[in-house]
Design an enzyme around this catalytic site. Sequence first.
Site, PDB file in Angstrom:
ATOM      1  CB  SER A   1      73.159  17.192  34.325  1.00  0.00           C
ATOM      2  OG  SER A   1      73.322  17.257  32.925  1.00  0.00           O
ATOM      3  CE  LYS A   2      66.433  12.033  34.718  1.00  0.00           C
ATOM      4  NZ  LYS A   2      65.302  12.407  35.480  1.00  0.00           N
ATOM      5  NE  ARG A   3      73.632  19.067  29.407  1.00  0.00           N
ATOM      6  CZ  ARG A   3      74.929  19.224  29.215  1.00  0.00           C
ATOM      7  NH1 ARG A   3      75.464  18.938  28.064  1.00  0.00           N
ATOM      8  NH2 ARG A   3      75.701  19.691  30.187  1.00  0.00           N
TER       9      ARG A   3
END
Length: 486
Positions: free
Chosen positions: A250-252
């Site tokens: 994910s973006k994280r």
Amino acid sequence: MTLSSRRVVTRFAPSPTGFLHIGGARTALFNWLFARHHAGTALLRIEDTDQKRSTPEAVDAIINGLAWLGLDHDGPVVFQSTRSERHREVALKLLEHGHAYRCYATPEELAEMREQQRAARQPIRYDGRWRDADSAHVAPDTPFTVRIRMPRSGCTTIADAVQGEVTVANSELDDFVLLRADGTATYMLAVVVDDHDMGVTHVIRGDDHLNNAFRQLPLFRAMDAVEGGWPDPVFAHIPLIHGSDGAKLSKRHGALSVEAYRDEFGILPEALFNYLLRLGWGHGDTEEISREDAIRLFDLSGVGRSPSRFDLRKLEHLNGHYLREADDARLAALVAERLELPVARDLLVQAMPFIKVRARNLNELAEGARFLAAGEPRDLTDKAEALLSGDGRRHLGIAAEALASTHWDGASLEAALVAAAAGAGLKLGQLAQPLRAALTGTTSSPGIFDVLVLLGREESMRRIRAHLAPGAPQNHLATDGGDARV
Ligand code: GLU
């Protein structure tokens, strides 16, 4: 014609609802490599049928991202939205031949059906209420959807080129919609029609689509029964990319766009190409694989079945390798875009071999090139400032004297500084370190003699003098106040 005798045709089929993320880029890469390896065709299809979520910016981002990675495609880009008539035509053909049927169930009715299934803890799927129903009494203008008549008994097995044989009982698959009540095709139908019409032989995509393959295959087979010439494609479902902690990317984790790796992280396309290739595909332990070798070696048998883990540090490590291999004029141009200071291009090119030795990305390269700009160093780092405090400035004076009368080439400069250090009873570093601080404003730079040669006599002496002159600015950056200055 059997599939195996056809020339390989692959397609990358992104939905333009966002940027090209690295998962998509890897799918594109595997499709491209497979096609190139087999001297086949790599097609690009933009699946823009969801007009509400598709944007022209996303289309541009996908096309630019692929071009930057060097993943060209053969023939024009196919926009799925332009093919709606053809999708409809196939649905009607299936209807005509009894492989599909009209379903008059209203959305409310279907919602109620699902509610009952939920309550009875049954799987949620269309119950086939119009599959064999008599529609003679239905009013002619009643809205309907077109549903496929799926096989009810037996199993469907897919010999997936990555996942191996996967079997699903047909009783688990319902009669899904091909044409909505408004006459538009569903994703499931559009993909099959386009893959057939584009002559796609190998469908290589993320394994989140494996379930769809069990719905798409019966569609190919139904059309093959109707008109022939719709062979099953080979499916290859590649595992998704996870973050370094094993969770879905994910973006994280840095699940960013290809453009972000280029612009923000300063990654070279060949490094991302190589990294994405190694992410899920292996050829022994080889990490560094050129584009040519990748084409020569790539095959679906080398794609692993478990999710791969994205690791930015590994990507940067590979990037460092490609920076050192890259042409210096090319790097100078890329660095010039990032430097907010003007540096003569020739000088940048000349300096590149020395600067790129340790850099892992273009930002570090630009940082390392800063000292070349006229008027630098404007600010000294705390550490550099510390080197010019205490005896530092006096040592700088000794170095300046030795350099002033020396021929300006690496060997002469080194000889002069070595002699001056010996004469003063100092180690070479005691002269070189304050010199580096004065010339570059930092404590890490290319070798000091390379710095002197790159800057030239005039500029070097000017920078040294600026620190020797009484009243010269001595500390611009120090914030900790802990260093004792002369
Ligand atoms: N458009 C789909 C997506 O972006 C891919 C469809 C396919 O590869 O079959 O997920």
